[in-house]
Design an enzyme around this catalytic site. Sequence first.
Site, short mmCIF file in Angstrom:
data_model
loop_
_atom_site.label_atom_id
_atom_site.label_comp_id
_atom_site.label_asym_id
_atom_site.label_seq_id
_atom_site.Cartn_x
_atom_site.Cartn_y
_atom_site.Cartn_z
N THR A 23 0.85 -1.19 0.00
CA THR A 23 0.00 0.00 0.00
C THR A 23 0.89 1.24 0.00
OG1 THR A 23 -2.01 1.00 0.91
CG2 THR A 23 -0.35 0.27 2.51
N CYS A 29 -3.09 8.42 6.80
CA CYS A 29 -3.63 7.06 6.82
C CYS A 29 -2.65 6.12 7.51
CB CYS A 29 -3.89 6.55 5.41
SG CYS A 29 -5.11 7.48 4.49
N HIS A 46 -5.64 -0.47 4.68
CA HIS A 46 -5.23 0.93 4.52
C HIS A 46 -6.35 1.78 5.13
CE1 HIS A 46 -3.17 4.14 1.91
NE2 HIS A 46 -4.08 4.77 2.63
#
Length: 161
Positions: A23, A29, A46
């Site tokens: 990711t 995030c 994620h």
Amino acid sequence: MGNKIRIKMADLNIGKDGDILITSGLGSCVGVTLYDSKSQIGGMAHVMLPEFPENKDDGNPAKYADTALDMLIDKLKKAGASKRRFEAKMAGGAQMFKFSNSSDKMRIGARNIEAVKKYLKKSNIPIKGSEVGKDYGRTMEFDVGTGKATIKTVKKDDIIL
């Protein structure tokens, strides 16, 4: 060599020995991996925001720490992993922008980190590696065969968790 499985923002997936889960775009995030070393099954989420809002009926549950981790655990268990053996690693949660006021609402990265840690603690899942906070983005690559997570940044050398 297995597959390279890309996890987009507000998404999650699982893999087995030989697969690499990747990711990118981890600013505020948080990327979270869960891994069962005995079965060599692992997953990654994620996470964009700390918790699923009470007033939303049709929001994407993979976007929020609490619901994404519930979904990831279910998916891993269905694939044959044991929750008793899960270990977690996490990266991201940066404070990407400076704000003149220090409103808690603007501390999304820190709130995401807190939400993930709280969920893992409540679920008795130990955190075996972490590269969180600061002010820079990250990419996280998780080798499901070895359980190693590589964190890549522009600011410094790769970090192996």
